[in-house]
Design a protein around this motif. Structure first.
Motif, mmCIF file in Angstrom:
data_model
loop_
_atom_site.group_PDB
_atom_site.id
_atom_site.type_symbol
_atom_site.label_atom_id
_atom_site.label_comp_id
_atom_site.label_asym_id
_atom_site.label_seq_id
_atom_site.Cartn_x
_atom_site.Cartn_y
_atom_site.Cartn_z
ATOM 1 N N GLN A 1 0.805 -1.213 0.000
ATOM 2 C CA GLN A 1 0.000 0.000 0.000
ATOM 3 C C GLN A 1 0.846 1.275 0.000
ATOM 4 N N TYR A 2 2.092 1.197 0.465
ATOM 5 C CA TYR A 2 2.959 2.380 0.381
ATOM 6 C C TYR A 2 3.143 2.796 -1.075
ATOM 7 N N GLY A 3 3.323 1.835 -1.967
ATOM 8 C CA GLY A 3 3.510 2.163 -3.374
ATOM 9 C C GLY A 3 2.300 2.820 -3.996
ATOM 10 N N ILE A 4 1.123 2.484 -3.495
ATOM 11 C CA ILE A 4 -0.108 3.106 -4.000
ATOM 12 C C ILE A 4 -0.222 4.532 -3.488
ATOM 13 N N VAL A 5 -0.018 4.711 -2.178
ATOM 14 C CA VAL A 5 -0.063 6.046 -1.589
ATOM 15 C C VAL A 5 0.989 6.945 -2.230
ATOM 16 N N ALA A 6 2.206 6.408 -2.416
ATOM 17 C CA ALA A 6 3.275 7.189 -3.046
ATOM 18 C C ALA A 6 2.874 7.630 -4.449
ATOM 19 N N GLY A 7 2.257 6.728 -5.206
ATOM 20 C CA GLY A 7 1.842 7.048 -6.565
ATOM 21 C C GLY A 7 0.778 8.128 -6.606
ATOM 22 N N ILE A 8 -0.205 8.036 -5.727
ATOM 23 C CA ILE A 8 -1.270 9.040 -5.700
ATOM 24 C C ILE A 8 -0.708 10.403 -5.329
ATOM 25 N N LEU A 9 0.118 10.452 -4.273
ATOM 26 C CA LEU A 9 0.678 11.724 -3.834
ATOM 27 C C LEU A 9 1.602 12.322 -4.894
ATOM 28 N N ALA A 10 2.359 11.485 -5.575
ATOM 29 C CA ALA A 10 3.245 11.981 -6.631
ATOM 30 C C ALA A 10 2.444 12.599 -7.771
ATOM 31 N N ILE A 11 1.389 11.928 -8.185
ATOM 32 C CA ILE A 11 0.568 12.449 -9.290
ATOM 33 C C ILE A 11 -0.162 13.718 -8.873
ATOM 34 N N ILE A 12 -0.643 13.766 -7.633
ATOM 35 C CA ILE A 12 -1.294 14.991 -7.138
ATOM 36 C C ILE A 12 -0.322 16.167 -7.208
ATOM 37 N N PHE A 13 0.906 15.953 -6.740
ATOM 38 C CA PHE A 13 1.904 17.018 -6.759
ATOM 39 C C PHE A 13 2.168 17.474 -8.191
ATOM 40 N N LEU A 14 2.394 16.526 -9.092
ATOM 41 C CA LEU A 14 2.694 16.881 -10.473
ATOM 42 C C LEU A 14 1.523 17.603 -11.133
ATOM 43 N N LYS A 15 0.328 17.186 -10.831
ATOM 44 C CA LYS A 15 -0.872 17.838 -11.375
ATOM 45 C C LYS A 15 -0.955 19.282 -10.901
ATOM 46 N N GLU A 16 -0.732 19.482 -9.602
ATOM 47 C CA GLU A 16 -0.845 20.829 -9.036
ATOM 48 C C GLU A 16 0.249 21.757 -9.541
ATOM 49 N N GLN A 17 1.456 21.222 -9.746
ATOM 50 C CA GLN A 17 2.585 22.061 -10.116
ATOM 51 C C GLN A 17 2.750 22.239 -11.626
ATOM 52 N N TYR A 18 2.403 21.232 -12.396
ATOM 53 C CA TYR A 18 2.717 21.264 -13.821
ATOM 54 C C TYR A 18 1.515 21.046 -14.732
ATOM 55 N N GLY A 19 0.356 20.765 -14.162
ATOM 56 C CA GLY A 19 -0.842 20.602 -14.973
ATOM 57 C C GLY A 19 -0.844 19.330 -15.790
ATOM 58 N N MET A 20 -1.355 19.420 -17.001
ATOM 59 C CA MET A 20 -1.514 18.243 -17.852
ATOM 60 C C MET A 20 -0.165 17.728 -18.349
ATOM 61 N N PRO A 21 0.113 16.439 -18.183
ATOM 62 C CA PRO A 21 1.357 15.867 -18.706
ATOM 63 C C PRO A 21 1.257 15.600 -20.205
ATOM 64 N N LYS A 22 2.385 15.290 -20.824
ATOM 65 C CA LYS A 22 2.372 14.897 -22.227
ATOM 66 C C LYS A 22 1.731 13.520 -22.400
ATOM 67 N N ARG A 23 1.996 12.627 -21.441
ATOM 68 C CA ARG A 23 1.434 11.275 -21.468
ATOM 69 C C ARG A 23 0.564 11.061 -20.244
ATOM 70 N N ASN A 24 -0.413 10.194 -20.346
ATOM 71 C CA ASN A 24 -1.250 9.896 -19.191
ATOM 72 C C ASN A 24 -0.377 9.452 -18.011
ATOM 73 N N LEU A 25 -0.741 9.888 -16.833
ATOM 74 C CA LEU A 25 -0.145 9.391 -15.597
ATOM 75 C C LEU A 25 -1.212 8.599 -14.862
ATOM 76 N N GLU A 26 -0.909 7.353 -14.543
ATOM 77 C CA GLU A 26 -1.909 6.486 -13.928
ATOM 78 C C GLU A 26 -1.324 5.777 -12.717
ATOM 79 N N VAL A 27 -2.092 5.754 -11.638
ATOM 80 C CA VAL A 27 -1.710 4.987 -10.459
ATOM 81 C C VAL A 27 -2.682 3.829 -10.321
ATOM 82 N N VAL A 28 -2.152 2.649 -10.026
ATOM 83 C CA VAL A 28 -3.000 1.461 -9.930
ATOM 84 C C VAL A 28 -2.856 0.824 -8.561
ATOM 85 N N SER A 29 -4.002 0.465 -7.994
ATOM 86 C CA SER A 29 -4.054 -0.360 -6.781
ATOM 87 C C SER A 29 -4.349 -1.774 -7.250
#
Length: 420
Positions: free
Chosen positions: A104-132
């Motif tokens: 579950q750490y890997g899932i939490v890490a993925g969600i928090l990483a994507i949230i940060f990138l979304k807030e700071q840089y907006g839309m990526p060039k490629r989809n960013l996906e986190v999977v549980s």
């Protein structure tokens, strides 16, 4: 990358660490076990409740969330090129009485990483996906990697449809009651997945012993597992002279001693473990007529595994003749080593160097979902330390600052892979 650099400041590290710990503890509340730790077995109520909680969290953060047929849960930040997806995440199931960090750490890490990138840089060039991922451990049913194998299309229905758990519940019934069904095997696997990056606790003590916060995994070991059965002759403990005995326990102990000594001579990274020994008739006044023991063998190089197998097999044959017993060797697991993608490993290592993260390039001595993805798409792994190497146990623990370092490494990696 200015905002990303700010994220590496002391205050932000502390805030990130707090956020991670709170989320891990929150997820743990959905699977608390009265006997200790957390137990979240595939398709159980605890599993379903946790997946639904993750779904709500990701939806709140603005990700597009959906389950696939078998119960893998994904949250997606759409990119400009929606035909290419960079995937991260890990497994949500646990062993019985497991800890807060494995999977579950890997899932939490993925969600928090994507949230940060979304807030700071907006839309990526490629989809960013986190999977549980639905399952990795094989704790409820004797089948591992059900979640990732379905994503890459290697899961086979007939391998699981007749399985039952310890209470006699069939696999298919448990899946149906949780609201899921078998994936259509004729359906092609997803073509948009281009990269997978998994973050995980080390489950060993290398990083802690070397005082490193991040492990950059270059490969996952291959494994062979054997059962060795030694057959001698049961006889009276008082009336059978030592030189006339065909003592299966004595022979087996000699085999174990020689095999493990051979492993020590090979040196790292080879490891060999005798984890189970059974003696028959197992009474104090009878010379044992049978002994059965297991051997778990792991190495990052397949040739070394093959060579060691030949060497220990020859030793067992010679010892059998010496003790006048018979020995049979059954190999019941054989998985090849799995290298991680060297280009992504280089990206991760460069990022760690640029941001002065304390890291070590290393191999994984345990199996992970990354080994299922790696034959199909470029794959990489990051580790964070495990205190005393403890895992699959309520005593699992990783320092909050190390948890934060792992997320920072993931943020930088995903930025390079999805925004550049």
């Amino acid at each position: 990358m200015e905002d990303l650099i700010k994220c590496h400041g002391k205050l932000e590290i502390e805030n990130l660490a707090i956020r991670i710990v709170k989320r891990l503890e929150w997820l743990g509340t959905f699977a608390e076990d009265p006997e200790g730790g957390i137990t979240r077995l595939l398709y159980s109520k605890q599993w379903t409740d946790t997946q639904e909680a993750l779904k709500s969290w990701m939806e709140t953060e603005g990700l597009k969330v959906q389950f696939d047929e078998v119960g893998n849960l994904s949250g997606v930040l759409k990119g400009q090129n929606q035909g290419e997806t960079v995937l991260t995440g890990s497994h949500i199931d646990t062993v019985k009485n497991g800890g807060l960090y494995d999977g579950q750490y890997g899932i939490v890490a993925g969600i928090l990483a994507i949230i940060f990138l979304k807030e700071q840089y907006g839309m990526p060039k490629r989809n960013l996906e986190v999977v549980s991922l639905a399952e990795e451990e094989g704790s409820r049913f004797p089948y591992c990697f059900w979640g990732s194998k379905n994503i890459v299309g290697s899961a086979i229905k007939k391998d699981v449809e007749n399985l039952v758990d310890s209470k006699g519940v069939p696999f298919a019934k448990a899946m149906s009651e949780a609201g899921f069904a078998f994936r259509e095997e004729k359906k092609a696997p997803r073509q948009d997945l281009k990269i997978f990056v998994e973050v995980h606790v080390e489950q060993g003590n290398v990083l802690e012993n070397e005082n490193k916060s991040v492990g950059v995994v270059k490969g996952i070991v291959g494994q062979r597992r054997f059962t060795i059965e030694v057959t001698g002759e049961a006889n009276h403990a008082g009336t059978t002279p030592m030189n006339y005995r065909k003592d299966a326990a004595f022979a087996a102990s000699h085999m174990i001693h020689e095999t493990l000594n051979l492993a020590k001579q090979y040196g790292e990274p080879l490891v060999a473990t005798v984890g189970r020994i059974d003696i028959s008739p197992n009474v104090s006044n009878v010379v044992p007529g049978k002994a059965v023991f297991t051997l778990d063998l792991r190495h990052i190089d397949k040739h070394a595994i093959v060579h060691f197998t030949e060497a220990f097999t020859e030793k067992i044959k010679n010892i059998s003749r010496e003790h006048e017993v018979e020995a049979t060797i059954e190999k019941w697991l054989d998985t090849d080593p799995v290298p991680m993608d060297p280009k992504i490993v280089e990206i991760i290592e460069n990022h760690c160097m640029e941001k002065n993260l304390s890291y070590k390039v290393m191999h994984s001595g345990a199996g992970h979902d990354a080994q299922i993805f790696a034959p199909f798409i470029p794959t990489a792994m990051l580790f964070v330390p495990s205190h005393k190497g403890i895992s699959h146990n309520p005593g699992e623990y990783t320092e909050p600052d190390d948890l934060a370092e792992g997320v920072k490494a993931l943020i930088g990696t995903l930025y390079e892979l999805a925004y550049k």
